[in-house]
Design an enzyme around this catalytic site. Structure first.
Site, PDB file in Angstrom:
ATOM      1  N   ASP A 169      -1.809   6.692   6.261  1.00 30.60           N
ATOM      2  CA  ASP A 169      -1.784   5.275   6.589  1.00 30.60           C
ATOM      3  C   ASP A 169      -2.643   4.982   7.815  1.00 30.60           C
ATOM      4  O   ASP A 169      -2.814   5.849   8.671  1.00 30.60           O
ATOM      5  CB  ASP A 169      -0.338   4.839   6.850  1.00 30.60           C
ATOM      6  CG  ASP A 169      -0.179   3.338   6.791  1.00 30.60           C
ATOM      7  OD1 ASP A 169      -1.057   2.661   6.222  1.00 30.60           O
ATOM      8  OD2 ASP A 169       0.823   2.828   7.314  1.00 30.60           O
ATOM      9  N   THR A 205      -5.726  -1.487   7.082  1.00 33.61           N
ATOM     10  CA  THR A 205      -5.732  -2.944   7.213  1.00 33.61           C
ATOM     11  C   THR A 205      -7.098  -3.442   7.664  1.00 33.61           C
ATOM     12  O   THR A 205      -7.327  -4.646   7.704  1.00 33.61           O
ATOM     13  CB  THR A 205      -4.672  -3.394   8.240  1.00 33.61           C
ATOM     14  OG1 THR A 205      -4.914  -2.721   9.491  1.00 33.61           O
ATOM     15  CG2 THR A 205      -3.266  -3.043   7.754  1.00 33.61           C
ATOM     16  N   LYS A 261       0.826  -1.212   0.000  1.00 31.72           N
ATOM     17  CA  LYS A 261       0.000   0.000   0.000  1.00 31.72           C
ATOM     18  C   LYS A 261       0.861   1.265   0.000  1.00 31.72           C
ATOM     19  O   LYS A 261       0.583   2.216  -0.742  1.00 31.72           O
ATOM     20  CB  LYS A 261      -0.948  -0.031   1.211  1.00 31.72           C
ATOM     21  CG  LYS A 261      -1.931  -1.202   1.176  1.00 31.72           C
ATOM     22  CD  LYS A 261      -2.937  -1.138   2.300  1.00 31.72           C
ATOM     23  CE  LYS A 261      -2.337  -1.346   3.676  1.00 31.72           C
ATOM     24  NZ  LYS A 261      -1.769  -2.707   3.848  1.00 31.72           N
ATOM     25  N   THR A 262       1.887   1.294   0.814  1.00 30.29           N
ATOM     26  CA  THR A 262       2.773   2.458   0.834  1.00 30.29           C
ATOM     27  C   THR A 262       3.499   2.604  -0.493  1.00 30.29           C
ATOM     28  O   THR A 262       3.641   3.709  -1.032  1.00 30.29           O
ATOM     29  CB  THR A 262       3.787   2.345   1.982  1.00 30.29           C
ATOM     30  OG1 THR A 262       3.093   2.285   3.226  1.00 30.29           O
ATOM     31  CG2 THR A 262       4.723   3.544   1.993  1.00 30.29           C
ATOM     32  N   ARG A 289       6.754  -8.149   1.620  1.00 36.78           N
ATOM     33  CA  ARG A 289       7.667  -7.635   2.639  1.00 36.78           C
ATOM     34  C   ARG A 289       8.388  -8.776   3.342  1.00 36.78           C
ATOM     35  O   ARG A 289       9.595  -8.728   3.573  1.00 36.78           O
ATOM     36  CB  ARG A 289       6.909  -6.793   3.667  1.00 36.78           C
ATOM     37  CG  ARG A 289       7.823  -6.229   4.755  1.00 36.78           C
ATOM     38  CD  ARG A 289       7.036  -5.773   5.965  1.00 36.78           C
ATOM     39  NE  ARG A 289       6.209  -4.626   5.653  1.00 36.78           N
ATOM     40  CZ  ARG A 289       5.191  -4.238   6.422  1.00 36.78           C
ATOM     41  NH1 ARG A 289       4.868  -4.939   7.487  1.00 36.78           N
ATOM     42  NH2 ARG A 289       4.487  -3.181   6.109  1.00 36.78           N
TER      43      ARG A 289
END
Length: 363
Positions: free
Chosen positions: A126, A175, A81-82, A234
């Site tokens: 975020d 999330t 997302k980032t 990640r």
């Protein structure tokens, strides 16, 4: 390889990759993560539907010479997302401002950020669901009318001063999309849900990261790491770096399936991606409580962790893997959990530890 900064989620949303290497997001590794981020949509691996839809949104905005619509990205931590927010800014040729919901606890905090935005700038917010209610209500008007009302004074003498804002693009990430109120969700022009990655996609992530890190890895080694990465880029990148360390110290620097398997064993990541906490939860559920049902608080005490840690960190992956089920009476182990740990269920083996306690521990 698409993943997010370690700061982009709440502490209890930490992934297995975060737990594996607690200080991994500091210092040199933070710089490595930034270097590995894709810079445009073409380079971004996976999320085909979201990428295609987002590409249309951005192309159309550029063709009109307008600011892109507000974008909401939802999905589990570590899926990109980032990274996508940075790509949106790059594709639009605009600067990006990054903040988070927990950092905005007062409407004044948000007003200060919004009033300093440049025209066309991308504001990445975020964990947007964790904003305070006053700030959230201010955001409604800012998103829709590019205006905020700043309240000066208190009580009957308070005055609302309208403040015009330059057009900007808000990229919200969450999330837990279900916690967003409908009025906020409805103000986003595009909503994309990030899915977990397939092993083949993670292999592409790993191969690309290995090239950038100048690490030699064969297809089998990439597949071994991908299979233990919990569908999350990640984690795949962090496991790759830890396997790289092992290969450099204990072998000739080449990552093969054998080297990857031994290295991940050292870091307590098993063949399905379960780590120490995941296995501790399953072992307590099976050995102490006969497979359940058992209440979450009781289970957390048994593994020496906070209830929230078990619920937010370990449980989602165990449920997704079909190893644990939530029931009205408590958590229950599935047949796959018994098989994964090599144990025999009480009803089949006649006396697994804790079988006499089955059903006594409600949620």
């Amino acid at each position: 390889m698409n993943w997010e900064d370690s700061s982009d989620t709440a502490d209890l949303s930490a992934t297995a990759g975060d737990r594996l290497v607690g200080a991994d997001a500091d210092g040199e590794d933070t710089a490595v993560e930034a270097a590995l981020r894709p810079k445009d949509l073409e380079e971004f691996v996976g999320q085909e539907k979201v990428r295609e839809q987002l590409d249309l949104v951005l192309r159309a905005a550029r063709a009109r010479g307008a600011t892109a619509d507000h974008v909401l990205l939802s999905g589990a931590p570590g899926l990109g997302k980032t990274t996508l927010s940075m790509i949106i800014a790059a594709e639009m040729g605009a600067p990006i401002r990054i903040t988070s919901g927990p950092a905005i606890q007062h409407a004044g905090d948000l007003a200060a950020i919004l009033s300093s935005l440049q025209e066309g700038e991308v504001l990445f917010l975020d964990e947007i669901h964790r904003m305070s209610r006053p700030a959230e209500e201010m955001l409604y008007m800012a998103m829709e009318d590019f205006r905020v009302d700043v309240i000066v004074g208190k009580g009957p003498g308070a005055t609302a001063i309208p403040l015009e804002l330059p057009p900007f693009t808000l990229v919200g990430a969450t999330t837990r999309a279900g916690l967003l109120p409908p009025p906020l969700r409805d103000r986003f022009g595009f909503t994309g849900h990030m899915e977990f990655y397939e092993p083949s996609e993670l292999e592409r992530v790993i191969h690309r990261s290995a090239r950038l890190l100048d690490v030699e890895i064969d297809s089998g080694g990439a597949a071994e790491i991908a299979g233990r990465s919990r569908g999350t880029p990640r984690i795949a990148n962090r496991l790759l770096r830890r396997v790289r360390d092992y290969a450099q110290v204990k072998a000739d620097g080449v990552i093969t399936p054998e080297i990857a398997s031994v290295a991940l064993g050292v870091y307590e990541v098993d063949a399905r991606g379960l780590d120490r906490l995941d296995r501790a939860v399953l072992q307590a559920l099976l050995k102490l409580f006969g497979g359940g049902p058992v209440g979450l608080s009781t289970l957390a005490v048994a593994v020496g962790e906070e209830r929230e840690t078990v619920e937010e960190v370990a449980e989602p992956f165990l449920v997704r893997e079909g190893l644990l089920a939530r029931t009205p009476r408590g958590r229950v182990a599935t047949p796959a959990a018994w098989a994964h740990l090599g144990l025999v269920p009480p009803q089949q083996g006649g006396g697994a530890p804790g079988s006499g306690q089955q059903g006594l521990f409600g949620a």
